[in-house]
Design an enzyme around this catalytic site. Structure first.
Site, PDB file in Angstrom:
ATOM      1  N   TYR A   1      68.951  27.139  -8.268  1.00  0.00           N
ATOM      2  CA  TYR A   1      67.518  27.091  -8.594  1.00  0.00           C
ATOM      3  C   TYR A   1      67.337  26.978 -10.104  1.00  0.00           C
ATOM      4  O   TYR A   1      66.534  26.187 -10.606  1.00  0.00           O
ATOM      5  CB  TYR A   1      66.799  28.342  -8.052  1.00  0.00           C
ATOM      6  CG  TYR A   1      65.437  28.541  -8.675  1.00  0.00           C
ATOM      7  CD1 TYR A   1      64.385  27.694  -8.357  1.00  0.00           C
ATOM      8  CD2 TYR A   1      65.217  29.546  -9.626  1.00  0.00           C
ATOM      9  CE1 TYR A   1      63.140  27.843  -8.950  1.00  0.00           C
ATOM     10  CE2 TYR A   1      63.980  29.702 -10.221  1.00  0.00           C
ATOM     11  CZ  TYR A   1      62.943  28.847  -9.889  1.00  0.00           C
ATOM     12  OH  TYR A   1      61.716  28.988 -10.491  1.00  0.00           O
TER      13      TYR A   1
ATOM     14  N   SER B   1      55.787  33.089 -17.893  1.00  0.00           N
ATOM     15  CA  SER B   1      55.307  32.210 -16.825  1.00  0.00           C
ATOM     16  C   SER B   1      54.423  32.997 -15.876  1.00  0.00           C
ATOM     17  O   SER B   1      54.706  34.156 -15.566  1.00  0.00           O
ATOM     18  CB  SER B   1      56.501  31.644 -16.055  1.00  0.00           C
ATOM     19  OG  SER B   1      56.085  31.136 -14.800  1.00  0.00           O
TER      20      SER B   1
ATOM     21  N   HIS C   1      59.734  19.331 -18.260  1.00  0.00           N
ATOM     22  CA  HIS C   1      59.989  20.467 -17.375  1.00  0.00           C
ATOM     23  C   HIS C   1      61.499  20.640 -17.171  1.00  0.00           C
ATOM     24  O   HIS C   1      61.964  21.055 -16.109  1.00  0.00           O
ATOM     25  CB  HIS C   1      59.310  20.252 -16.017  1.00  0.00           C
ATOM     26  CG  HIS C   1      58.696  21.491 -15.433  1.00  0.00           C
ATOM     27  ND1 HIS C   1      57.349  21.718 -15.394  1.00  0.00           N
ATOM     28  CD2 HIS C   1      59.263  22.578 -14.849  1.00  0.00           C
ATOM     29  CE1 HIS C   1      57.103  22.875 -14.806  1.00  0.00           C
ATOM     30  NE2 HIS C   1      58.255  23.429 -14.472  1.00  0.00           N
TER      31      HIS C   1
END
Ligand SMILES: Cc1cc2nc3c(=O)[nH]c(=O)nc-3n(C[C@H](O)[C@H](O)[C@H](O)COP(=O)(O)O)c2cc1C
Length: 391
Positions: free
Chosen positions: A26, A107, A273
């Site tokens: 991830y 975040s 990103h």
């Protein structure tokens, strides 16, 4: 006591050993064929530094970003789910950043609330949002983070939709993620193969649960009525709602940089990103000159994506970035060693930067300019313009 982290590659190797494979993938992975992920790093390697000889400088890495004095032109990028990587999570990252004289952008989906970060680490702080929930939720969130003492807002433009993370799909993590017995069994097997991570999480289970539940309560479940992309009209609206610094993240062209400035952004972050959104988007270093040229003095320019060494920082600053952000490097550090792991990664950047600046004969970030750069292999492609001409 594990040996200190000496490079980002060290931190990555340790994160790979410690984390369950699904979590490592991830963090480490990108979208689709990971072309942009690889291009980000390669773009830095394709540029060479032209050192100045006959000078001996005292290096001072200090700079300001949107009026905020930083000792290091390297910030921590907003990264979701970091609370799953190590119990120190977003608070540990923010503490490590403060210790290094820089700042971490929290975040919205870090799984740690802004209040918890603000209570644990002296501010001011910066927060990152996306469009989930629509204007009502954004408005509620802005009030909340302002009250918590956050004075910088990073608005991410390059999603939804999220990128197609093929590594996640291969682990059976297919959005919307549902804890089917098959997936749970698979993840449990991976956790069993990662005993250090499992033990740390089990030890901190109660605290972790409180942190994640607190974050979910504060931030909502992110289930949007319609998870639309932010438009420039939304940015102009946020500008009216938010009195603090406003940074727009995900800009890759001069035209979009100008639109961000017109909508009221104080800074743009050149970002794809980290290759996790649109695969095939350009490497950020190659997009930087066009963006810096387009905004001129109207806004500050930051960059993230592929920054793995101090030489990358020097190259980005030479092309007009005021500072850079690192995503994966700090998350690897967090996985490898919690807050001290992040602190070590930042120290690697600081020490390498001092050495690199001395080697190129430039004392401060303000002394860096495109004259410091050339193509690494200008002779490779006869007839084509050199990287220096392209830059
Ligand atoms: C694990 C992880 C989670 C991320 N989550 C977010 C996020 O929630 N919001 C966001 O704007 N960017 C997010 N990003 C992108 C980073 O902010 C940043 O743009 C990117 O990591 C920079 O590239 P680098 O990892 O090569 O340094 C995430 C990146 C990673 C690695």
């Amino acid at each position: 006591m594990p040996p200190p982290i000496r490079t980002v590659a060290d931190a990555r190797a340790r994160a790979r050993r410690v984390l369950p494979r699904v979590l490592f993938d991830y963090v480490d992975g990108g979208a689709d064929g990971e072309v942009t992920l690889a291009a980000n790093e390669r773009a830095f390697r394709d540029v060479a530094l032209r050192p100045r000889m006959g000078v001996d400088v005292d290096v001072d890495l200090g700079t300001t970003v949107l009026g905020r004095r930083l000792d290091l032109p390297v910030l921590l990028a907003p990264c979701g789910m970091v609370q799953l990587v190590h119990p120190d999570g977003a608070v540990g990252a923010a503490r490590a950043a403060a210790g290094a004289g820089t700042l971490a952008v929290l975040s919205k989906i870090a799984l740690c609330s802004p209040e918890e970060v603000a209570a644990a680490v002296p501010g001011p702080h910066w927060f990152q949002i996306n469009s989930a929930g629509g204007r009502d939720e954004v408005k509620r969130l802005l009030a909340r983070v302002r009250d918590a003492g956050f004075d910088g807002l990073v608005v991410t433009l390059d999603g939804p939709p999220p990128g197609n993370h093929e590594r996640d799909l291969r682990h059976g993590v297919v959005p919307p993620v549902r804890p089917t017995p098959r997936l749970v069994a698979r993840l449990a097997a991976q956790a069993a193969a990662a005993p250090r991570w499992t033990a740390a999480m089990a030890l901190a289970a109660r605290r972790q649960r409180a942190t994640v539940q607190g974050a979910t309560r504060v931030l909502g479940n992110g289930r949007a009525p319609r998870s639309a992309r932010f438009t420039w009209a939304d940015i102009a609206w946020i500008r009216r709602e938010w009195a603090g610094s406003l940074l727009v993240k995900g800009v890759l062209t001069g035209a979009d940089a100008r639109a961000a400035v017109e909508a009221g952004a104080d800074a743009v972050i050149v970002s794809n990103h980290g290759g996790r959104a649109l695969d095939g988007a350009p490497a950020t270093l190659t997009a930087l000159p066009e963006v810096a040229d387009a905004v001129g003095d109207a806004a500050e320019v930051l960059l993230d994506g592929g920054v793995r060494r101090a030489s990358c920082v020097v190259k980005a600053l030479s092309l007009g970035a005021r500072a850079v952000l690192i995503g994966r490097p700090f998350v690897y550090g967090l996985a490898a060693g919690g807050e001290p792991g992040v602190a070590q990664v930042l120290e690697v950047f600081r020490a390498e930067l001092v050495r690199t600046m001395r080697l190129v004969g430039r004392a401060t970030p303000a002394d860096l300019d495109p004259g410091l750069l050339q193509a690494m292999r200008p002779w490779d492609v006869p007839g084509l313009p050199s990287a220096k001409e392209l830059l």
